[in-house]
Design a protein around this motif. Structure first.
Motif, PDB file in Angstrom:
ATOM      1  N   ILE A 173      66.195  -8.149 -45.058  1.00 22.60           N
ATOM      2  CA  ILE A 173      66.463  -9.426 -44.398  1.00 22.60           C
ATOM      3  C   ILE A 173      66.604 -10.519 -45.459  1.00 22.60           C
ATOM      4  O   ILE A 173      67.506 -11.345 -45.411  1.00 22.60           O
ATOM      5  CB  ILE A 173      65.311  -9.805 -43.450  1.00 22.60           C
ATOM      6  N   ARG A 174      65.684 -10.537 -46.432  1.00 26.10           N
ATOM      7  CA  ARG A 174      65.733 -11.571 -47.477  1.00 26.10           C
ATOM      8  C   ARG A 174      66.401 -10.950 -48.690  1.00 26.10           C
ATOM      9  O   ARG A 174      65.757 -10.324 -49.528  1.00 26.10           O
ATOM     10  CB  ARG A 174      64.324 -12.058 -47.816  1.00 26.10           C
ATOM     11  N   ASN A 175      67.692 -11.120 -48.765  1.00 25.25           N
ATOM     12  CA  ASN A 175      68.479 -10.450 -49.795  1.00 25.25           C
ATOM     13  C   ASN A 175      68.770 -11.302 -51.007  1.00 25.25           C
ATOM     14  O   ASN A 175      69.450 -10.852 -51.922  1.00 25.25           O
ATOM     15  CB  ASN A 175      69.801  -9.950 -49.196  1.00 25.25           C
TER      16      ASN A 175
ATOM     17  N   SER B 112      66.055 -16.894 -50.757  1.00 27.65           N
ATOM     18  CA  SER B 112      65.308 -16.708 -49.511  1.00 27.65           C
ATOM     19  C   SER B 112      63.903 -16.199 -49.794  1.00 27.65           C
ATOM     20  O   SER B 112      62.965 -16.515 -49.058  1.00 27.65           O
ATOM     21  CB  SER B 112      66.045 -15.751 -48.581  1.00 27.65           C
TER      22      SER B 112
END
Lengths: 279, 150, 391
Positions: free
Chosen positions: C321-323, C327
């Motif tokens: 999700i946090r690539n 982020s």
């Protein structure tokens, strides 16, 4: 809501009774406690951490009938080491179960209202227990509609069951695929487009949605466009989970721990985080 | 220096439009520039503009949580971008991102629709072109879907 | 010295030599003594056998990305701030085996675990670290599931806190309301005073356990001028802290700035090394590792500290999700200062300054917050960016 027993990191052994293939990479396992006992109590929308001996654990929604606790049913897609190991189990072999965890679909609170169950792909698996509950208590609800879409006909889950549900007079089932070869005579198109075919009183309707993020996003928009209130829309989220207990921090989505504040969320409470990218 | 109106005259979307109509549309137009990587609009934002691309390249994308942005289509010089202002709830359903330095003419949709309501001839001239653009769009998207299973 | 009876809430004065007796009593009571020691040019919490193990006469100089020991003129025992590691390594160990299991037939048997018998005496706990323990108590003891290892070690631990008489370069405990004076959660709290030839420690009694310990060593009731000296010293420390963090409405501030361009700026510097999470006394993310031996018949489950900066921290099939570093840095800071408040009712940050000192590129959490606050003064966040914002 039922709570799991003490010693929260210890898996309980469950024996595989049956393995059925749903699609190319998805299987439904029917399990029973190796130690016997009263059965597995859970609420629709909850999940277990399933343990493949020596390989690892994965969070998998419970897909069975909450009123038939003697069997524990999980539909699993083989996408990694753990899920491949689980899908490779044979009848009689044992896996570990921790749970049930998480917040559930508000099926009791929906009494007196119309209910739209909207699923995409594997998203029908965590919604099936809700459907079982709604059908078992049919007189408590107004209109009941299921809208279900997948990529192709070969990707549809619970094919026989869907056909059985379609045969009922008190439950409307709409199925669609994104694309299909010649033999498919059903709808082709995306799930949000089928919402206008459903019958519901927008002011008095609850929607339960589970599927890929994009599908849920567009479905919510469509429902809002039809006049549903955000507090009557529920979505089920997924995140990487290691403990299932709200302690390891992996499943955080903004301030929420998806394993304990979710996976089912009321849309109005989740909205700002749902629409923020990479949180 | 090109005025917004003069850039409309040269854009294929407005080919064959009368000078009077072009002038009315020109009143809703402004020139805009986007740097490479800059967003023209994002999903959920109000769809308030119709963009005519004069120079450059724009990617229409949908953001997927794990795979990141997926490009659905790219549009370059001579193309038009923005068809969501006809569809409730009147906001963008996708992102549009400039892939390189892009110059466009932006039409204020509210002002444009107001003029169409006042002058049905203008309205028809615009809608005819708009409908053709949508028909082509659908044909293209249908081919994209069919090709996935080729 | 008169042996005046000590009462809870009282403050007494002890001579420095009494510290040695204090350690000996704790040792006889079966506590494992842990406290500040010098190790490899740095400060580390390790086993203590006598007051000779303390870094007496040593202080530290900390700045963004820099930690240096420095020799002091004064022979004080506690003239330094906090080192790299906090006390969480003892209460919540970096690696911990949860259980072992063995294959049996088609199934497996989980083997019973030995009881943990660790009984620690933490000597020299700074107020910020004390507050960090209170924060971790909320995480591990107040949720629907409790970490039993943490609970047992925490309940047994004897805490001898030390109020800071030396401002630390990167700390901002005063801003976070967590120091420099320890106000709760200790058995004893010492303030070390060196006034000319006089060297003494004011000891505040926090618990019955602490009072009983003081009763066994030479002590005197604290005189008003001694208490004043301690109060003055602590007030001075508070005024001279190296950093400040404006916590006014910080949750709302951060919640409305998730798309602030500042995140891109800090992401360009952040190495994603995760040092900040490892030195932070409140970070609690961990992973669960299931292993097996080569024959596949014996399995173990381990808990291991994890770092939210790793690329696969949020991995699900198909991707994470946090690539982006952006982020992931944003996740760490907004969790620490904002979402933590919604989760646990308190801030996750105690202002110990470790993340600033131990960041290889000197990213400063107080500076990041300041920059975000100031960016709002320049351009109010109300107007949504149309076609201008790049994320």
């Amino acid at each position: 809501m039922p709570n799991p027993p003490a010693e929260p990191m210890l898996p309980r052994p469950y024996r595989v009774l049956k393995v059925g293939r749903e699609t190319g990479d998805t299987f439904t396992l029917t399990l029973a406690a190796a130690a016997g006992g009263a059965g597995f109590s859970f609420a629709p929308g909850q999940f277990n951490m399933l343990y493949a001996f020596g390989v690892g654990e994965a969070p998998i929604s419970i897909s069975g009938d909450p009123e038939r606790p003697e069997n524990l049913v999980h539909t699993v897609r083989a996408v990694g080491a753990v899920t491949r190991a689980i899908c490779g189990l044979k009848k009689g072999e044992v896996l570990g179960v921790r749970g049930p965890y998480g917040a559930a679909w508000p099926v009791a609170a929906a009494a007196g209202q119309d209910v739209l169950v909207i699923a995409g792909g594997l998203g029908l698996a965590p919604l099936r227990p809700a459907v079982y509950h709604l059908l078992a208590h049919r007189p408590d609800y107004g209109n009941l509609e299921l809208i279900y879409g997948a990529r192709t006909p070969e990707d549809l889950l619970y094919r026989k069951e869907l056909e059985g549900w379609r045969g009922r007079f008190d439950f409307r089932v709409h199925v669609t695929v994104d694309a299909a070869r010649g033999e498919w005579r059903g709808n082709v198109g995306v799930v949000p487009n089928l919402i206008s075919r459903a019958r519901f009183d927008a002011a008095n309707t609850l929607a339960l949605i589970c599927g890929p993020g994009v599908m849920m996003r567009f479905t919510v928009q469509e429902l809002l466009g039809h006049g549903l209130k955000m507090e009557n829309i529920y979505v089920s989220m997924e995140r990487n989970m290691k403990c299932g207990l709200g302690l390891c921090g992996h499943c955080q989505l903004g301030p929420f721990f998806v394993c304990k504040d979710g996976p089912v969320f009321r849309y109005d409470l989740l909205k700002d985080w749902f629409l923020t990218r990479e949180v | 220096m090109e005025t917004p109106e003069s850039s409309l005259t040269t854009h294929p979307f407005f080919q064959g439009m009368t000078p009077r109509h072009l002038s009315m549309v020109g009143e809703c137009a402004s020139r805009v520039n986007f740097q490479a990587g800059q967003f023209l609009f994002r999903e959920q934002e109000e769809a308030a503009q119709f963009y005519l691309i004069n120079h450059g390249q724009v990617a229409v994308e949908v953001f997927r949580a794990r795979r990141g942005p997926i490009t659905l289509q790219t549009l370059g010089e001579g193309k038009a971008l923005g068809w969501f202002w006809f569809d409730k709830p009147y906001h963008w359903h996708y992102d549009a991102r400039a892939l390189q330095l892009t110059r466009a003419t932006a039409l204020d949709v509210k002002a444009l629709m107001y003029k169409c309501e006042q002058d049905y001839e203008l309205g028809y001239a615009l809608m005819k072109r708009y409908a053709q653009m949508l028909a082509v769009q659908f044909r293209v998207v249908a081919m994209q879907i069919a090709d996935m299973y080729g | 010295m008169r042996q005046a009876p000590a009462y809870l809430g009282d403050e007494v004065v002890i001579e420095p030599q009494a510290l040695q007796q204090l350690l000996e009593i704790l040792h006889r009571q079966g506590y494992q003594l842990l406290g500040p020691t010098l190790r490899q040019g740095s400060l580390a919490y390790g086993p203590l056998s006598s007051i000779a193990d303390f870094p007496q006469g040593w202080g530290d100089a900390q700045e963004g990305g820099v930690f240096r020991l420095r020799k002091l003129k004064d022979p004080v025992f506690f003239g330094y701030g906090v080192g790299q590691q906090s006390w969480k390594q003892f209460l919540y160990p970096p690696r911990h085996r949860l259980w072992q299991a063995r294959r049996e037939g088609n199934g497996f048997q989980v083997l019973p675990q030995e009881e943990d018998a660790a009984k620690f005496a933490f000597i020299g706990v700074h107020a910020c670290d004390l507050e960090a323990m209170a924060v971790q108590d909320k995480v591990f003891l107040e949720g629907p599931f409790i970490d039993s290892l943490y609970r047992e070690r925490r309940e047994r631990a004897f805490i001898l806190a030390v109020n800071c008489g030396h401002p630390c370069g990167t700390g901002f405990c005063a801003s976070m309301g967590s120091g420099p004076r320890a106000t709760r959660g200790f058995d004893l709290a010492l303030t070390e005073i060196l006034q000319g030839p006089r060297h003494y420690l004011v000891a505040a009694l926090g618990t019955e356990r602490g009072r009983q310990l003081i009763e066994q060593i030479p002590h005197q009731k604290a005189q008003p001028e001694e208490l004043e000296a301690a109060a003055r010293l602590l007030a001075q420390t508070a005024r001279q802290m190296g950093r400040t963090l404006d916590t006014r409405e910080i949750k709302a501030l951060l919640y409305r700035n998730y798309e602030n361009p500042r995140w891109d700026q800090v992401a360009a510097r952040c190495l994603n090394c995760g040092n900040c999470t490892l030195v932070c006394p409140t970070c609690f993310c961990h992973t669960i590792e299931d292993t097996t031996d080569l024959t596949g018949t014996e399995a173990e489950r381990w808990r291991r500290w994890d770092v939210c900066y790793t690329v696969d921290f949020t991995y699900l099939h198909g991707g994470g999700i946090r690539n982006t570093i952006r982020s992931r840095y944003r996740q760490w800071l907004t969790h620490k200062l904002a979402t933590w408040i919604d989760q646990f009712g308190v801030s996750g940050c105690v202002g110990c300054g470790r993340c600033i000192t131990w960041c290889p590129v000197a990213i400063d959490i107080t500076e990041e917050v300041r920059a975000i606050r100031e960016s709002e003064l320049a351009a109010p966040p109300a107007a949504k960016e149309e076609g201008n914002g790049d994320a």
